[in-house]
Design a protein around this motif. Structure first.
Motif, short mmCIF file in Angstrom:
data_model
loop_
_atom_site.label_atom_id
_atom_site.label_comp_id
_atom_site.label_asym_id
_atom_site.label_seq_id
_atom_site.Cartn_x
_atom_site.Cartn_y
_atom_site.Cartn_z
N UNK A 110 0.85 -1.19 0.00
CA UNK A 110 0.00 0.00 0.00
C UNK A 110 0.89 1.24 0.00
N UNK A 111 0.65 2.12 -0.98
CA UNK A 111 1.43 3.35 -1.13
C UNK A 111 0.59 4.51 -0.62
N UNK A 112 1.16 5.26 0.33
CA UNK A 112 0.39 6.31 0.99
C UNK A 112 1.22 7.59 1.06
N UNK A 113 0.56 8.69 1.37
CA UNK A 113 1.24 9.98 1.58
C UNK A 113 0.28 10.88 2.35
N UNK A 114 0.83 11.88 3.00
CA UNK A 114 0.02 12.82 3.77
C UNK A 114 -0.88 13.64 2.84
N UNK A 115 -2.02 14.07 3.37
CA UNK A 115 -2.99 14.79 2.55
C UNK A 115 -2.40 16.04 1.92
N UNK A 116 -1.63 16.82 2.71
CA UNK A 116 -1.10 18.06 2.15
C UNK A 116 -0.11 17.78 1.04
N UNK A 117 0.62 16.67 1.14
CA UNK A 117 1.54 16.29 0.07
C UNK A 117 0.77 15.92 -1.19
N UNK A 118 -0.31 15.16 -1.02
CA UNK A 118 -1.12 14.78 -2.18
C UNK A 118 -1.71 16.01 -2.87
N UNK A 119 -2.17 16.97 -2.07
CA UNK A 119 -2.72 18.20 -2.66
C UNK A 119 -1.65 18.92 -3.48
N UNK A 120 -0.44 19.04 -2.93
CA UNK A 120 0.63 19.71 -3.68
C UNK A 120 0.96 18.97 -4.98
N UNK A 121 0.96 17.65 -4.92
CA UNK A 121 1.29 16.88 -6.12
C UNK A 121 0.23 17.06 -7.20
N UNK A 122 -1.03 17.01 -6.83
CA UNK A 122 -2.09 17.22 -7.82
C UNK A 122 -2.05 18.63 -8.37
N UNK A 123 -1.81 19.61 -7.50
CA UNK A 123 -1.78 21.00 -7.98
C UNK A 123 -0.58 21.25 -8.88
N UNK A 124 0.53 20.56 -8.62
CA UNK A 124 1.74 20.78 -9.43
C UNK A 124 1.55 20.30 -10.87
N UNK A 125 0.70 19.29 -11.06
CA UNK A 125 0.45 18.79 -12.42
C UNK A 125 -0.90 19.28 -12.96
N UNK A 126 -1.58 20.11 -12.17
CA UNK A 126 -2.86 20.71 -12.55
C UNK A 126 -3.85 19.64 -13.00
N UNK A 127 -3.97 18.63 -12.17
CA UNK A 127 -4.85 17.50 -12.47
C UNK A 127 -5.85 17.32 -11.34
N UNK A 128 -7.09 17.00 -11.70
CA UNK A 128 -8.11 16.77 -10.68
C UNK A 128 -7.96 15.37 -10.10
N UNK A 129 -8.40 15.21 -8.87
CA UNK A 129 -8.44 13.89 -8.25
C UNK A 129 -9.54 13.08 -8.93
N UNK A 130 -9.32 11.76 -9.18
CA UNK A 130 -10.33 10.97 -9.89
C UNK A 130 -11.68 10.89 -9.18
N UNK A 131 -11.73 11.16 -7.87
CA UNK A 131 -13.00 11.11 -7.14
C UNK A 131 -13.45 12.49 -6.69
N UNK A 132 -12.83 13.52 -7.21
CA UNK A 132 -13.12 14.88 -6.76
C UNK A 132 -14.49 15.36 -7.21
N UNK A 133 -14.88 15.02 -8.43
CA UNK A 133 -16.15 15.49 -8.98
C UNK A 133 -16.18 17.01 -9.05
N UNK A 134 -17.24 17.63 -8.51
CA UNK A 134 -17.35 19.08 -8.52
C UNK A 134 -16.84 19.69 -7.22
N UNK A 135 -16.30 18.83 -6.33
CA UNK A 135 -15.82 19.32 -5.05
C UNK A 135 -14.36 19.71 -5.08
N UNK A 136 -13.76 19.78 -3.89
CA UNK A 136 -12.36 20.17 -3.77
C UNK A 136 -11.46 18.93 -3.85
N UNK A 137 -10.17 19.18 -4.02
CA UNK A 137 -9.20 18.08 -4.01
C UNK A 137 -9.32 17.25 -2.74
#
Length: 307
Positions: A110-137
């Motif tokens: 299982x590969x994991x990371x802290x929430x704030x790290x995940x947010x930075x990674x998604x924002x750095x590639x300007x990609x939405x989370x696959x389960x984000x929908x119309x909500x926030x990261x």
């Protein structure tokens, strides 16, 4: 019934000369989006695994049987699952039990990371989370964590990538699974800096801040614990030898117990303030002592170079 089925499979494969399914190196890789699954998959390919990416969870048993029947290099197979695969089935526990009933012995990574790290990674590639929908990261991350809670509980190996770059993650995976001795207990002695946070995947956390800090010695300040001058300074301090001997004995004393319980990977995290001097020198020496008593041990320095 499951155990009986596993025995039948093993007996049949032994009779026709093929190795039993339990001898197959079968990995199930999953984890949070943005955690580093793709890097893990590439690292496993580098060390000879046949990697099946984005496999629907419902097809795990069929894929394992195909890989087993093909023989050769496919007897080292990694199945990479993400949250999208759960659209077909959410019963990972059931799938693992089916594999075990067939005689396989899968290991879940299982590969994991802290929430704030995940947010930075998604924002750095300007990609939405696959389960984000119309909500926030963070909405997508929270939903995914809930869906993957069972898989995280099943994990034989938890890799926290919060403070790992892709090269460090690749190196760690290759060290874990790239040699025959990966089947034995492997000890990672990980240096870190407390000011950057305690490693989430550590089995033991030890504190080296009781020793004098080489940072306050002008000629040692810019060096690291990998340099002989710093290592000598740290290891000759009062209490350093006892520290190393105590933790070497502790890890060695627990190694056989971990092996009996099926645990194959142990992380001993040695921390100091910044992860540059004391923890690095002590981690190197501790790994050497563990190797001397016959354990498979290596070092990683999480925060070296951050200052």
């Amino acid at each position: 019934m499951a155990a009986e089925g596993a025995r039948n499979v093993t007996s049949e494969t032994t009779a026709d000369g093929a190795p039993p399914r339990s001898a197959m190196a079968l990995l199930v890789v999953t984890g949070v989006s943005g955690g580093g699954r793709s890097t893990v998959a590439r690292a496993l390919e580098n060390v000879g695994f046949y990697v099946v990416d984005n496999l629907p969870q419902a097809l795990m048993v069929e894929m394992a049987e195909l890989a087993y029947a093909a023989g050769g290099s496919t007897r080292h197979t990694a199945m990479v699952l993400d949250v999208r695969s759960m659209a077909f089935s959410t019963d990972m526990t059931g799938a693992i039990r089916q594999l075990q009933a067939r005689g396989f012995q899968p290991k879940v990574i299982f590969v994991d990371a802290a929430d704030d790290t995940l947010v930075r990674r998604f924002e750095s590639v300007r990609r939405a989370h696959p389960l984000q929908g119309t909500g926030r990261l963070l909405d997508g991350i929270t939903t995914e964590r809930a869906m993957l809670a069972e898989a995280r509980e099943l994990a034989d190996v938890l890799i926290d990538t919060t403070h790992l770059n892709p090269n460090q993650l690749r190196a760690r995976v290759e060290e874990m699974f790239g040699a025959d001795e990966a089947r034995a207990l492997q000890v990672t002695v990980l240096s870190f800096g407390f000011k950057y946070g305690i490693p989430q995947d550590a089995d033991f956390v030890v504190d080296a801040r009781f020793l004098p800090n080489p940072y306050w010695v002008p000629e040692l300040r810019e060096l690291t614990g990998q340099r002989p001058e710093v290592s000598r300074y740290v290891l000759t301090q009062r209490g350093a030898g006892t520290f190393i001997e105590t933790y070497a004995r502790m890890v060695n004393a627990t190694a056989s117990g971990f092996a009996r319980e099926g645990k194959r990977y142990v992380t001993v995290a040695v921390g100091c303030t910044g992860g540059k001097h004391r923890s690095v020198a002590l981690a190197e020496e501790l790994a050497t002592r563990l190797q001397q008593v016959g354990l498979v041990a290596h070092t990683q320095h999480r925060d070296l170079g951050r200052e």
